[in-house]
Motif scaffolding. Structure first.
Motif, mmCIF file in Angstrom:
data_model
loop_
_atom_site.group_PDB
_atom_site.id
_atom_site.type_symbol
_atom_site.label_atom_id
_atom_site.label_comp_id
_atom_site.label_asym_id
_atom_site.label_seq_id
_atom_site.Cartn_x
_atom_site.Cartn_y
_atom_site.Cartn_z
ATOM 1 N N GLY A 39 0.761 -1.236 0.000
ATOM 2 C CA GLY A 39 0.000 0.000 0.000
ATOM 3 C C GLY A 39 0.791 1.285 0.000
ATOM 4 O O GLY A 39 0.201 2.369 0.033
ATOM 5 N N ALA A 40 2.117 1.220 -0.056
ATOM 6 C CA ALA A 40 2.929 2.425 0.005
ATOM 7 C C ALA A 40 2.942 3.167 -1.322
ATOM 8 O O ALA A 40 2.732 2.578 -2.388
ATOM 9 N N HIS A 41 3.207 4.470 -1.253
ATOM 10 C CA HIS A 41 3.522 5.266 -2.430
ATOM 11 C C HIS A 41 5.036 5.174 -2.622
ATOM 12 O O HIS A 41 5.798 5.512 -1.712
ATOM 13 N N VAL A 42 5.462 4.723 -3.789
ATOM 14 C CA VAL A 42 6.879 4.401 -4.000
ATOM 15 C C VAL A 42 7.492 5.277 -5.079
ATOM 16 O O VAL A 42 6.978 5.362 -6.202
ATOM 17 N N THR A 43 8.610 5.916 -4.731
ATOM 18 C CA THR A 43 9.455 6.588 -5.702
ATOM 19 C C THR A 43 10.688 5.722 -5.894
ATOM 20 O O THR A 43 11.414 5.439 -4.933
ATOM 21 N N LEU A 44 10.910 5.273 -7.116
ATOM 22 C CA LEU A 44 12.021 4.376 -7.429
ATOM 23 C C LEU A 44 13.069 5.135 -8.231
ATOM 24 O O LEU A 44 12.797 5.581 -9.351
ATOM 25 N N ILE A 45 14.247 5.295 -7.658
ATOM 26 C CA ILE A 45 15.358 5.992 -8.318
ATOM 27 C C ILE A 45 16.330 4.922 -8.788
ATOM 28 O O ILE A 45 16.961 4.241 -7.979
ATOM 29 N N SER A 46 16.444 4.754 -10.104
ATOM 30 C CA SER A 46 17.093 3.546 -10.611
ATOM 31 C C SER A 46 17.987 3.797 -11.816
ATOM 32 O O SER A 46 17.704 4.649 -12.649
ATOM 33 N N THR A 47 19.040 2.985 -11.874
ATOM 34 C CA THR A 47 19.895 2.925 -13.071
ATOM 35 C C THR A 47 19.586 1.682 -13.897
ATOM 36 O O THR A 47 20.133 1.519 -14.988
ATOM 37 N N ALA A 48 18.739 0.801 -13.376
ATOM 38 C CA ALA A 48 18.502 -0.506 -14.008
ATOM 39 C C ALA A 48 17.433 -0.393 -15.088
ATOM 40 O O ALA A 48 16.239 -0.531 -14.806
ATOM 41 N N ARG A 49 17.836 -0.186 -16.311
ATOM 42 C CA ARG A 49 16.884 -0.014 -17.414
ATOM 43 C C ARG A 49 16.262 -1.331 -17.872
ATOM 44 O O ARG A 49 15.230 -1.343 -18.532
ATOM 45 N N HIS A 50 16.899 -2.451 -17.531
ATOM 46 C CA HIS A 50 16.463 -3.749 -18.056
ATOM 47 C C HIS A 50 15.331 -4.369 -17.253
ATOM 48 O O HIS A 50 14.758 -5.379 -17.672
ATOM 49 N N ILE A 51 14.983 -3.800 -16.111
ATOM 50 C CA ILE A 51 13.926 -4.371 -15.272
ATOM 51 C C ILE A 51 12.657 -3.549 -15.446
ATOM 52 O O ILE A 51 12.694 -2.318 -15.337
ATOM 53 N N PRO A 52 11.533 -4.187 -15.730
ATOM 54 C CA PRO A 52 10.278 -3.436 -15.863
ATOM 55 C C PRO A 52 9.949 -2.679 -14.585
ATOM 56 O O PRO A 52 10.151 -3.185 -13.481
ATOM 57 N N THR A 53 9.436 -1.470 -14.749
ATOM 58 C CA THR A 53 9.056 -0.660 -13.597
ATOM 59 C C THR A 53 7.839 -1.264 -12.915
ATOM 60 O O THR A 53 6.832 -1.540 -13.574
#
Length: 404
Positions: A230-244
């Motif tokens: 149930g959390a609101h998630v901000t994902l800061i990522s360098t991993a382009r190969h993994i679906p968001t």
């Protein structure tokens, strides 16, 4: 599936007469393989698309089609189905069935069960684009949402008519994600979390960079688990190969400096920061404007220190923020991890022995908090570890919000 929330759950799968009816067979199969008990209800038109035997062979349970024969031959009436189920999933749902649900009609076993249901209902529509966009359909969808029905919106793509547009049944992964989140306790509801993932990339020239072995899988597992809860998630990522993960706000970054800026901005209204990314400690002092050509000479790179993101977070963190870090170590695992926890002002650190901390397989971890003894864990998949980390942090977040 994280924690296998489907295990021993009773799922009623409603199947209506869409060209996408055959896709529901895969949904039933996935649920059964995950340990769920699945009762399939098919409308009469659905049986024209797919034979009930297809579902019966997978679920090993009778397929339900007629309300009166059901009441006569078994003790599982439509009221009982709606009360005993953990969830009612209708996929695919035609415009006709959606209209009936919105109006409260009960003219077949599926709509009668839905009307009597006390469990959560998930609806995955599938229809032609113009039918989906029609004001009547949109009004019916809005009505169902207002009543608490979770809608898994259709996707854009090639349709049965030969045209392309919005109306395709959502991918099975999206439907199962919606069902999984419906069945998962929402103990993180209303909380805002920031998760970093992947190894940063420090440019050498326009085509080369320095990085590390981090896959980003751990950060994405934490993000997915937090969304499920149930959390609101901000994902800061360098991993382009993994679906968001669906529902996450993605901030793509490359370098440590990019990540630092994104993190410092994102934590201002957050309850927890999960710093799962492997941030490069150094970067090339000079980045070549053009590709460096190979020569007979050695290439020497001068490296300079990158900013320490967690050290900067320590200086500006809001009082309520719980900060979680990771330590991948080749030796003196507990000692080095505890020193990092103290030095950077962390509330919790996850210590991983190298090389087990990299890759997408099972991972061994030890949870170390400011107080108490280190908690070593058995090797487990990263999605299971993510939930254990969230369990540990949940109490800290509650305490911090009460005192903050």
């Amino acid at each position: 599936m994280p924690r296998n929330v489907f295990a021993d759950k009773h799922i009623v799968l409603g199947v209506t007469g869409s060209i996408a009816t055959y896709k529901a067979v895969a949904l039933a199969s996935a649920l059964v393989q995950s340990g769920a008990h699945v009762d399939v209800i098919m409308t009469e038109s659905a049986t024209k698309m797919v034979q009930p035997l297809s579902f019966q062979a997978i679920t090993h349970r009778p397929v339900l089609t007629d309300m009166f024969s059901l009441m006569a031959e078994t003790d599982i009436g439509h009221v009982t189905l709606g009360k005993t189920a953990d969830a009612l999933l209708i996929a695919p749902a035609t415009a006709n069935t959606i209209a009936k649900l919105a109006l409260g009609l009960a003219d077949n076993l599926l709509t009668t069960t839905a009307l009597a249901a006390t469990c959560p209902i998930i609806v995955a529509p599938a229809m032609e684009t113009n039918m989906w966009r029609h004001p009547a359909t949109q009004a019916n969808i809005a009505t169902l949402r207002e009543r608490g029905v979770r809608i898994v919106e259709p996707e854009a793509g090639y349709l049965a008519s030969g045209a392309s547009g919005v109306g395709r049944l959502a991918a099975p992964e999206r439907i199962l994600t919606a069902l999984r989140r419906t069945l998962t306790p929402q103990d993180w509801a209303g909380r805002r979390v920031v998760v970093t993932a992947g190894g940063t990339r420090e440019a050498i020239d326009p085509v080369r960079f320095i990085s590390n072995h981090s896959s980003g899988a751990m950060g994405y597992a934490v993000a997915e688990a937090a969304l499920d809860r149930g959390a609101h998630v901000t994902l800061i990522s360098t991993a382009r190969h993994i679906p968001t993960p669906e529902g996450a706000t993605l901030i793509p970054v490359e370098s440590a400096r990019d990540m630092r800026e994104a993190v410092l901005n994102a934590i201002q209204d957050a309850d927890a920061l999960f710093m799962a990314a492997a941030v490069a400690d150094y970067r090339p002092a000079d980045v070549a404007a053009q590709k460096i050509k190979k020569s007979d000479d050695d290439l020497v790179l001068r490296l300079v220190r990158n900013p320490d993101i967690l050290a900067d977070v320590k200086q500006v963190r809001p009082a309520r923020l719980v900060v979680v870090g990771w330590a991948a170590e080749t030796d003196h695992l507990i000692e080095n991890a505890r020193q990092k926890l103290e030095r950077k002002g962390l509330d919790l650190i996850i210590a991983n022995p190298v090389p087990q901390s990299f890759g997408d397989g099972r991972v061994q971890a030890t949870l170390i908090s400011r107080h108490g003894e280190p908690r070593p864990l058995e090797p487990m998949p990263k999605d299971a570890l993510a939930h254990l980390i969230l369990d540990a942090v949940h109490t800290l977040v509650q305490q911090r919000n009460q005192t903050g």
